[in-house]
Enzyme design. Structure first.
Site, PDB file in Angstrom:
ATOM      1  CG  HIS A   1      46.915  49.662  40.122  1.00 53.65           C
ATOM      2  ND1 HIS A   1      48.043  49.218  40.966  1.00 53.65           N
ATOM      3  CD2 HIS A   1      46.768  50.848  40.725  1.00 53.65           C
ATOM      4  CE1 HIS A   1      48.422  49.979  41.688  1.00 53.65           C
ATOM      5  NE2 HIS A   1      47.849  51.076  41.678  1.00 53.65           N
TER       6      HIS A   1
ATOM      7  CE  LYS B   1      39.217  51.854  49.640  1.00 52.06           C
ATOM      8  NZ  LYS B   1      39.262  51.748  51.260  1.00 52.06           N
TER       9      LYS B   1
END
Length: 933
Positions: A144, A591
């Site tokens: 990532h 999120k």
């Protein structure tokens, strides 16, 4: 606040700063060092005493600089941060070494401290052995894009760390110390001339090699050290019950990887890339084994005239007779009277043939076959154990327990595969592939028209048929064809490299039970699972559903129970180990609904997973998809494991390690040993419910947390989903769009290009951008409103919250991590980023600042503290040291953003002039704050 004597650390940081100053003075125009010094001293003064006139003067100084000079000023601060990070890491390791030398009880989280705590709780040697037998600690390295540093910079950083450690020797002569100072200056000078910004976006092969760096440089040496440290602690603490010799210490460390296996949202990860990843991993570990065997050949020089090897060893030698001529060539009598050296030479040769085969395949050549190479890691392990047992048989048990034991530990840990490669793909891709295959086959229904119950039924029925299913058409879409190729690749590499080459097949965005059965159905075409003609089951693929959103986490129990009650699935699960792995996504849930709702939903999900599997007689493994930052589930690993629900861990944990976390934890052996130890000791403590009674969570605490999570989610969604102009504020008031220019990962930063929405932006740039603008809202927004809303002015409720911090590891870790992130927020700087949005940014910023103030006030009340980091003096001092250096970089970034964005699209030259200082400011802030996404 606890006192920390950091005199030596401050001296080392000063030394490194002076060396950097020397390099700047000798290698750059005078203006660069003069500007750096003016900004450094000016912002230090402003931190101590606000002076509007001085602040305006510093802003004018920054504003007057050209892009080229700004780039070098930013690089100077970034290099300072890199050197300060090295000094802090070495100081922490030096403190621990002194602690060990003192002979006192070791630090919190050490094996020594952990075992003493368990023994004080009444855990016997037998109970501890039960816990050790269940132990499985697996970090999973991912690609990532959160590591802003290039590998060249990482390698330079490691060289500097080694030199810094040598400076600690009190016996250095003056000329030796001067020589070391010169070597450090040379390395800093080379580092100064090494571009930290990637010119090209990395390809997946680059990311694979970045991951291998940590094994080659650190982990091959660290892993045996961890096992030995545990044995030493067992000797010290359980001496009255036989010490380490009374225990069997298993190979409890396992490593995983997503690099080359994670294709969710990354079109560059193909089945060919997956082949390359597994082969590169195998080559890396085989090469290390050969180096270890070369060292053993030098050491195990026993003569046949002086010792008599064991019958088992002799049998292993006899079994190798067919490759002697090939291995020894023109010298068949080599080591004829040194049995162990002769055996090790044969082992060395066999590993060499495996490496040669892999390199031929990596170069695209035809497979030469296994030849004289080992058939499996078990075969190599049997050779090593035969040597060990033989040494013990003639009185050399101490020799067997030295370097040979370390190599045995490595083979048990890494096998021929190094790290289990997980495969990840998004659920809808499988659904589309299954629907296409159904449409091509006779007598199968229209899959898209089936409801969930019907899908589960038809897939379970197909999986129960004996044999490998046939493809009824070759004209398949590229997407379906690629999924089937991935399955065949997994089957082929299990035979070529190791049956343990792959970990889990992770399904992101799992919403229902059929999503798991779809993967098994697709895998059956490659023979990875199914039923033999005699009716027996087989399954060589482990499927792990990934639950990511708040909504999916809430539905985890019915989804899992529906899956586990499918007889066909249970039969195949039994063949793959009877362990149901479930992955939980920290990043997207945070999120989606904010830190409180995310943390609490994940906590409750673990209890539900444990209950669903336990009632069916199954083991479970929870795979924690954590990021480096608190907004993505990050924080100290030891405390994070202890914060899991009581009775849900049971010795087995798996979690992602990403980006800057990899370099922070695994670049140096001392730090890697410490970090792995802290994680394993946390796992041992969290697993003590297997042996002693654990206190369940208090019902009133759970009820309060339900309320807080609801309030926190409402506050967070009011900001991110219901505040007019919020998305514009995010895209214009942070460098999120520009982060994509950094070339730090092969995966796109958005799910849908051009879609400016909270859903489209990935969790990593979401967190990264907020951190750059010094707001860090994913890690704390909503906490202040929730705490205030629940307790009001009720003094009794405040005392209850304080009790929750004292008594509940989950709540303590949640607030502590959020407090750390809150401390990294700087609202005065965030306001300047808000100005990038024009007048519209003011109202959004006012909401953020209001919540910041409330969160700060409420947490101080709950912690009964004057400062947020009152219980972590070392971190507080580190932040205080960094802030005056971070401030000017933020101001430079804001100026660079304005110029870059104001430049016309047609004037690419002007945009490029400002792009470089902008990208370097992003790198510098990431290094200074010690986290990105």
């Amino acid at each position: 606040m606890q006192r920390v004597d950091d005199k030596n650390l401050r001296a080392r940081v000063k030394l490194f700063g002076n060396i950097l100053g020397t390099v700047l003075a000798e290698q750059e125009r005078p203006q660069v060092l003069e500007t750096v010094e003016a900004l450094r001293k000016g912002f230090i003064d402003l931190r101590q005493h606000e002076d509007p006139a001085k602040r305006r003067a510093l802003m004018r100084l920054i504003g007057a600089l050209d892009p080229h000079t700004l780039s070098h000023v930013v690089r100077a601060f970034a290099t300072y941060f890199l050197l300060a990070n090295i000094a802090e890491e070495d100081f922490a390791n030096q403190q621990r070494r002194r602690h060990v030398q003192s002979g006192e009880r070791l630090w919190y989280g050490s094996f020594d401290d952990t075992l003493r705590q368990l023994k004080a709780e009444g855990v016997s040697a037998g109970q501890l052995q039960q816990m050790l037998d269940a132990l499985r600690f697996q970090p999973v390295f991912t690609a990532h894009p959160t590591e802003a540093k290039r590998r060249a910079v990482l390698e330079a950083q490691r060289r500097l760390y080694v030199l810094a450690r040598r400076l600690n020797d009190p016996n250095l002569a003056e000329h030796q110390r001067r020589s070391l100072d010169q070597q450090i200056l040379n390395q800093v000078q080379v580092l100064w001339k090494t571009d930290e910004v990637r010119i090209q976006k990395p390809v997946v092969e680059d990311e694979i090699k970045n991951g291998l760096f940590y094994f080659r440089e650190t982990l091959f040496d660290t892993v045996p050290r961890v096992y030995r440290n545990l044995e030493r602690a067992l000797d010290n603490v359980y001496a009255d019950e036989g010490g380490a010799k009374a225990f069997r210490v298993p190979a409890f460390l396992r490593f995983g990887s997503w690099i080359g296996g994670d294709r969710d949202g990354n079109p560059f990860v193909t089945h060919d890339v997956t082949k390359m990843a597994v082969r590169l991993q195998s080559r890396e570990v085989l090469k290390h084994y050969r180096r270890r065997i070369e060292e053993l050949q030098v050491q195990l020089t026993h003569s046949a005239s002086l010792v008599r090897p064991s019958p088992v060893f002799e049998a292993r030698m006899t079994a190798d007779e067919d490759i002697v001529a090939e291995a020894f060539g023109a010298k068949p009598g080599r080591y004829a009277f040194e049995p162990y050296r002769r055996k090790l030479h044969l082992m060395h040769y066999r590993l060499g043939r495996q490496i040669a085969r892999i390199e031929t395949l990596l170069d695209g050549g035809a497979d030469p076959g296994r030849g004289a190479g080992y058939g499996s890691e078990d075969d190599l392990l049997a050779d090593l154990l035969a040597i060990s047992d033989s040494l013990i048989s003639h009185g050399d048990s101490n020799v067997a327990a030295a370097e040979l034991q370390d190599m045995i530990a490595l083979v048990r840990t890494f096998g021929f595969f190094l790290a289990e490669l997980d495969i990840r793909q998004e659920s809808s891709r499988h659904t589309q592939a299954v629907a296409e295959l159904f449409a091509k086959a006779p007598n199968l229904p229209d899959y898209n028209e089936l409801n969930e119950s019907a899908r589960v039924g038809v897939l379970a029925d197909l999986l129960s048929h004996a044999g490998t299913p046939l493809l009824y058409a070759q004209d398949l879409s590229d997407g379906t064809r690629e999924i089937l190729r991935v399955m065949r690749t997994m089957a082929d590499l299990r035979r070529e490299i190791s049956p343990r080459a792959f970990g889990a097949y992770v399904i992101s965005m799992t919403h229902q039970a059929s999503h798991v059965l779809e993967v098994l159905f697709l895998a059956s075409f490659a023979g990875l699972c199914g039923r033999h003609q005699d009716g027996s089951w087989h399954c060589d693929i482990r499927v792990a559903p990934l639950f990511e959103t708040i909504d999916d986490l809430a539905k985890i129990e019915p989804t899992l129970e529906q899956l586990l009650d499918v007889g066909t699935y249970r039969a195949q699960l039994k063949q793959s180990g009877n362990i149901q792995e479930v992955m939980l996504g920290y990043s997207d849930s945070c999120k989606d609904g904010g830190i409180l709702a995310s943390s609490w939903s994940l906590y409750k999900a673990q209890r539900l997973i444990s209950r669903s599997t336990e009632t069916r007689g199954l083991a479970c493994r929870v795979f924690h998809g954590r990021g480096g930052s608190v907004g993505r589930g990050g924080g100290p690993t030891h405390d994070a494991i202890l914060a899991q629900p009581p009775g849900t861990v049971n010795g087995d944990i798996k979690f992602t390690e990403q980006g800057e976390v990899l370099s922070a934890k695994y670049s140096n052996a001392d730090t890697a040993t410490y970090e792995l130890t802290m994680g394993v000791s946390g796992l041992i403590k969290a697993s003590r419910c297997m042996s002693v009674a654990c206190t369940p969570d208090r019902a009133d605490f759970i009820e309060i947390m339900d309320d807080l999570a609801q309030r926190g989610e409402t506050s967070y969604r009011d900001l991110t989903d219901r505040t007019p102009g919020f998305i514009d504020y995010f895209y214009e008031g942070t460098p999120v769009a520009e982060i994509g220019l950094l070339n730090i990962g092969s995966r796109p930063s958005h799910r849908s290009k051009g879609d400016r929405s909270k859903y489209s932006v990935r969790a990593i740039p979401w967190v990264f951008a907020w951190a750059q603008s010094r707001q860090t809202i994913p890690a704390w927004y909503g906490i202040g409103s929730a705490l205030k809303g629940w307790r009001g002015d009720d003094a009794e409720r405040l005392q209850t919250l304080r009790a929750m911090v004292r008594e509940w590891p989950f709540f303590r870790a949640l607030l502590s991590n959020s407090a750390m992130s809150l401390s990294k927020s700087e609202m005065s700087i965030a306001r300047e980023y808000a100005d990038l949005c024009g007048e519209a940014g003011g109202s959004v910023f006012d909401r953020i600042q209001g919540e910041f103030n409330e969160s700060n006030t409420q947490m101080l009340e709950v912690f009964e503290a004057d400062e947020l980091l009152g219980d972590n003096r070392q971190l507080a001092m580190s932040l205080a040291r960094r802030n005056p250096y971070l401030d000017p970089i933020n101001h430079i970034q804001i100026i660079a953003l304005r110029h870059y964005r104001d430049a016309p699209e047609s004037d690419q030259a002007e945009r490029l002039r400002w792009q470089l200082p902008l990208l370097r400011s992003i790198n510098a802030l990431a290094a200074g704050m010690r986290n990105t996404g």
